[in-house]
Write an enzyme that holds these catalytic residues in place. Structure first.
Site, short mmCIF file in Angstrom:
data_model
loop_
_atom_site.label_atom_id
_atom_site.label_comp_id
_atom_site.label_asym_id
_atom_site.label_seq_id
_atom_site.Cartn_x
_atom_site.Cartn_y
_atom_site.Cartn_z
N HIS A 103 0.81 -1.23 -0.02
CA HIS A 103 0.04 0.01 0.05
C HIS A 103 0.95 1.21 -0.07
CE1 HIS A 103 -2.30 -2.90 2.46
NE2 HIS A 103 -3.40 -2.52 1.87
N ASP A 106 2.21 2.13 3.63
CA ASP A 106 3.02 0.97 3.98
C ASP A 106 4.67 1.50 3.81
OD1 ASP A 106 0.96 -0.51 4.44
OD2 ASP A 106 1.47 -1.63 2.51
N GLU A 234 -10.85 -6.57 -4.34
CA GLU A 234 -10.50 -7.82 -3.56
C GLU A 234 -11.97 -8.07 -2.60
OE1 GLU A 234 -6.80 -7.73 -1.52
OE2 GLU A 234 -7.83 -8.48 0.39
N GLU A 270 -9.07 -13.56 -1.52
CA GLU A 270 -8.22 -13.98 -0.29
C GLU A 270 -9.04 -15.07 0.52
OE1 GLU A 270 -6.66 -10.49 1.76
OE2 GLU A 270 -6.95 -11.71 3.81
N HIS A 273 -10.91 -14.18 3.65
CA HIS A 273 -12.29 -13.23 3.17
C HIS A 273 -13.14 -14.12 2.90
CE1 HIS A 273 -9.74 -9.36 2.36
NE2 HIS A 273 -9.29 -10.01 3.54
N ASP A 309 -10.52 -11.70 10.56
CA ASP A 309 -9.30 -11.77 9.55
C ASP A 309 -8.03 -12.17 10.12
OD1 ASP A 309 -8.61 -11.90 6.91
OD2 ASP A 309 -8.72 -9.71 6.78
N ASP A 311 -5.22 -13.72 9.22
CA ASP A 311 -4.26 -13.51 8.10
C ASP A 311 -2.96 -14.53 8.61
OD1 ASP A 311 -5.57 -11.87 6.69
OD2 ASP A 311 -4.62 -10.23 7.35
C1 XLS Z 1 -7.61 -6.59 3.99
C2 XLS Z 1 -7.07 -6.77 3.07
C3 XLS Z 1 -6.00 -6.15 2.48
C4 XLS Z 1 -5.78 -6.01 1.03
C5 XLS Z 1 -4.99 -4.87 0.52
O1 XLS Z 1 -8.16 -7.41 5.05
O2 XLS Z 1 -6.71 -8.40 2.70
O3 XLS Z 1 -4.68 -6.46 3.27
O4 XLS Z 1 -5.15 -7.21 0.44
O5 XLS Z 1 -5.47 -3.50 0.83
NI NI Z 2 -5.72 -9.19 1.17
NI NI Z 3 -7.56 -9.62 4.43
#
Ligand code: XLS
Ligand code: NI
Ligand code: NI
Length: 345
Positions: A103, A106, A234, A270, A273, A309, A311
């Protein structure tokens, strides 16, 4: 400028085969091994997420961050931002990943004004470009962070404030430009805060129209500057909002068709998600693939017992095998890849 290695004791991670006991060796990923006529690295197109890898302090909803990053003074200066880039590329080289994703916020700090932020971004992009050149690493996709700053508390493109819409549009414009400059293969729109908590104060039709409007403007700008990378949406159903407008693959397809955007976007699916939306990862991939819009993948997973989420890195051989079978059937990635949108542990 010669930079001291951030991980001086870690060599390039080698491939040592399934029998290896070395924890810092690949046992199955042999980047150049031919699989069905293509080296593994080209099937997988691994990308490292700048946000989780370099910027995530690893906090959870109840506590502060626990990550230790001795190379990072934690500051918001351009100098610190430029130094991080060197560490990141050392990591990419040692890991042997060919791509990365970021991003705008970032990689570079946010300033008091948009032009100040843009100038700081340019100063960091210069280093990113030099490091790409030095290492041959490539940008899988870039994106704009339209969710951290308080101005986006009520959305970006769907904010009730026209100033916020304009700010978001300007930020997206710049983020597309730097992605283009860095030869990015794609550009991602993740809705962040594009959704709502209650209909009592939300004009949903209008907000969706505004979101479509911003995306049309982005398509226009892409054409204007000659950016050939792929645009992706996304999907994510919730978090931070209760209802997200781009909630799942089918919802995104409906949105793209309704607003005449279907020719310009693919989806970045994702895993975490998908499960938040009450689907399996494969279901979301199949919906996208069937509509010819499966573009890229954020490879992670949630925890079956937690509703957010988280991750985490994908660990299930069964799930990842099914994903790769689906990809092989589709003929593999073109512009996309497997981006580990996953927190380090
Ligand atoms: C957040 C998203 C984010 C996207 C990019 O949940 O996964 O990380 O991949 O903005
Ligand atoms: Ni993502
Ligand atoms: Ni995410």
């Amino acid at each position: 400028m010669v930079r001291m290695a951030a991980f001086p004791d870690i060599p390039r991670i080698p491939y040592e085969g399934p029998a290896s006991k070395n924890l810092l060796a690949f046992r199955h990923y042999d980047a150049n091994e031919d699989v069905e006529g293509k080296p593994m690295r080209e099937h997988l197109r691994f990308a490292v997420a700048y946000w989780h890898t370099m910027r995530n302090p690893l906090a959870d909803p109840f506590g502060v961050g626990t990550a230790r990053m001795p190379w990072d003074d934690g500051g918001n200066s351009v100098e610190t931002a430029r130094n991080r880039v060197g560490v990141f590329f050392e990591f990419l080289e040692k890991l042997g990943a060919d791509f990365y994703c970021f991003h705008d916020r970032d990689v570079a700090p946010e300033g008091a004004t948009l032009s100040e932020s843009n100038a700081m971004l340019d100063a960091v992009v210069e280093v990113l470009a030099a490091e790409q050149e030095r290492t041959g690493k490539r940008l899988l996709w870039g994106t704009a962070c339209l969710f951290v700053h308080p101005r986006y508390a009520h959305g970006a493109a769907t904010s009730p404030s026209v100033e916020v819409f304009a700010y978001a549009a300007a930020q997206v414009k710049k983020a597309i430009e730097i992605t283009h400059r860095l030869g990015g293969q794609g550009y991602v729109f993740w809705g962040g805060r594009e959704g709502y908590s209650t209909l009592l104060n939300t004009d949903m039709r209008r907000e969706r129209e505004h979101l479509a409007r911003l995306l049309h403007m982005a398509v226009h700008w892409k054409r204007e500057i000659g950016f050939k990378g792929q645009f992706y949406i996304e999907p994510k159903p919730k978090e931070p909002t209760v209802h997200q407008y781009d909630s799942d693959a089918a919802g995104c397809l409906n949105f793209l068709r309704e607003f005449d955007l279907i020719d310009y976007f693919k989806l970045n699916i994702e895993a975490n998600h998908a499960t938040l939306a009450g689907h399996t990862f494969e279901h979301e991939l199949m919906v996208a693939a069937d509509a010819d819009v499966l573009g890229s993948i954020d490879a992670n997973r949630g925890d079956p017992l937690l509703g957010w989420d988280t991750d985490q890195f994908p660990m299930s051989l069964y799930e990842t095998t099914k994903v790769m079978l689906l990809l092989l059937k589709m003929g593999g990635f073109s512009t996309g890849g497997l981006n580990f949108d996953a927190k380090r542990r």
